[in-house]
Scaffold this active site. Structure first.
Site, PDB file in Angstrom:
ATOM      1  N   SER A 131       0.836  -1.192   0.000  1.00 36.12           N
ATOM      2  CA  SER A 131       0.000   0.000   0.000  1.00 36.12           C
ATOM      3  C   SER A 131       0.876   1.249   0.000  1.00 36.12           C
ATOM      4  O   SER A 131       1.715   1.420  -0.878  1.00 36.12           O
ATOM      5  CB  SER A 131      -0.961  -0.055   1.191  1.00 36.12           C
ATOM      6  OG  SER A 131      -2.027   0.844   1.047  1.00 36.12           O
ATOM      7  N   ASP A 236      -9.358  -6.398  -4.644  1.00 38.63           N
ATOM      8  CA  ASP A 236      -8.901  -5.276  -3.815  1.00 38.63           C
ATOM      9  C   ASP A 236      -9.931  -4.149  -3.869  1.00 38.63           C
ATOM     10  O   ASP A 236     -10.182  -3.589  -4.938  1.00 38.63           O
ATOM     11  CB  ASP A 236      -7.546  -4.783  -4.319  1.00 38.63           C
ATOM     12  CG  ASP A 236      -6.875  -3.786  -3.381  1.00 38.63           C
ATOM     13  OD1 ASP A 236      -7.592  -3.074  -2.648  1.00 38.63           O
ATOM     14  OD2 ASP A 236      -5.639  -3.721  -3.375  1.00 38.63           O
ATOM     15  N   HIS A 264      -7.028  -6.264  -0.500  1.00 37.51           N
ATOM     16  CA  HIS A 264      -5.934  -5.333  -0.257  1.00 37.51           C
ATOM     17  C   HIS A 264      -4.874  -5.938   0.664  1.00 37.51           C
ATOM     18  O   HIS A 264      -3.694  -5.666   0.523  1.00 37.51           O
ATOM     19  CB  HIS A 264      -6.488  -4.035   0.344  1.00 37.51           C
ATOM     20  CG  HIS A 264      -5.521  -2.894   0.327  1.00 37.51           C
ATOM     21  ND1 HIS A 264      -4.935  -2.438  -0.839  1.00 37.51           N
ATOM     22  CD2 HIS A 264      -5.024  -2.122   1.332  1.00 37.51           C
ATOM     23  CE1 HIS A 264      -4.132  -1.422  -0.550  1.00 37.51           C
ATOM     24  NE2 HIS A 264      -4.163  -1.214   0.748  1.00 37.51           N
TER      25      HIS A 264
END
Length: 284
Positions: A131, A236, A264
């Site tokens: 991320s 995601d 995610h």
């Protein structure tokens, strides 16, 4: 239709947080904690393994070793790798200072990450970035080609689109999250500080939409020369699928691995598969 889309995204995000809770349970006692003074800040880190290859884990927004990488610190092969997890400045146990989000906060994190590894005595190392940590890794690899061996990024983006902005705003107000969603971060920060820092993060990441093409680090991608594996969960809810495709197109020689059931937090939900994928790539 747009409201229905955002509600669906928020429901999927709730499921993501539940997996983070499970993934942040106490892990192997062989992990050694430490603190290192870097660029005027005492950075907290955890190190495990004794392998020849050094690997740095870069957490997501507000993330830390405690919340983001339990399965990796526990299970990545300790004979082959020396694994370092860290809390970026203002996150987790790297406080003070209080976290802020100036326009160059990703560049600042990238410099801190590289300088931490150098201070710990690693002359060359690989990056695993999730991320926001993946964005940090992209910048670090582009600016330090002689130091980075290989890189794996997942759940990351090089720019902010209007669709991304809608997703961020849908999760801005943590008071609308369920208590179970908030738990991991409130355990680290406390309820009041978490809410304040999270909103500041949303403001910080949203700022990039006003740059040309929404760029965070688009112009740096062609400078990345290390072997790069991009991993993306096809379910995601936070990072749309056009982002990994963009990275694949603009990072020379990179590879993309799609996980059909991945979301995610695929490195937590499918940690065994993910860890094996990473080990194979790093040793190839």
């Amino acid at each position: 239709m747009a409201l229905l889309f955002l509600r669906r995204r928020l429901c999927m995000f709730t499921a993501e947080i539940k997996e983070v809770i499970r993934g942040s349970q106490p892990f192997c006692s062989s992990v050694a904690p430490g603190r290192q003074r870097v660029n005027g800040v005492d950075l907290y880190y955890e190190q495990t393994g004794r392998g020849k290859q050094a690997v740095l884990l870069l957490p997501g927004a507000l993330g830390s070793t405690q919340t983001d990488f339990g399965p990796q610190l526990k299970s990545l092969n300790k004979e082959r790798f020396t694994v370092v997890g860290w809390d970026p400045r203002g996150y987790g146990r790297s406080r003070p200072p209080e976290r802020d989000f100036p326009p160059d906060f990703f560049e600042r994190d990238a410099k801190d990450a590289v300088d931490l590894m150098k201070a710990l005595g690693f002359s060359k190392f690989s990056l695993l970035g999730w991320s926001d940590g993946g964005i940090t890794a992209l910048i670090a690899a582009a600016k330090n080609p002689d130091l980075i061996n290989k890189m794996v990024v997942w759940g990351s983006n090089a720019y902010v689109s209007q669709q991304d902005l809608s997703i961020y705003n849908a999760i801005r107000d943590v008071s609308k999250w369920s208590p179970r969603m908030r738990q991991p971060m409130e355990d680290v920060y406390g309820a009041e500080l978490f809410a304040r820092v999270w909103e500041a993060w949303v403001d910080g990441i949203s700022h990039f939409v006003h740059r040309p093409e929404g760029s965070i680090c688009m112009e740096l991608l062609p400078l990345i020369s290390c072997p790069t594996l991009i991993v993306h969960g096809e379910k995601d809810p936070v990072v749309p699928g056009f982002h990994p495709q963009y990275l694949l197109k603009h990072i020379k020689g990179s590879k993309l691995h799609l996980m059909p059931e991945g979301k995610h937090n695929l490195h937590l939900r499918f940690s065994k598969e993910f860890n094996q994928l990473v080990e194979d790539f790093l040793e190839d």
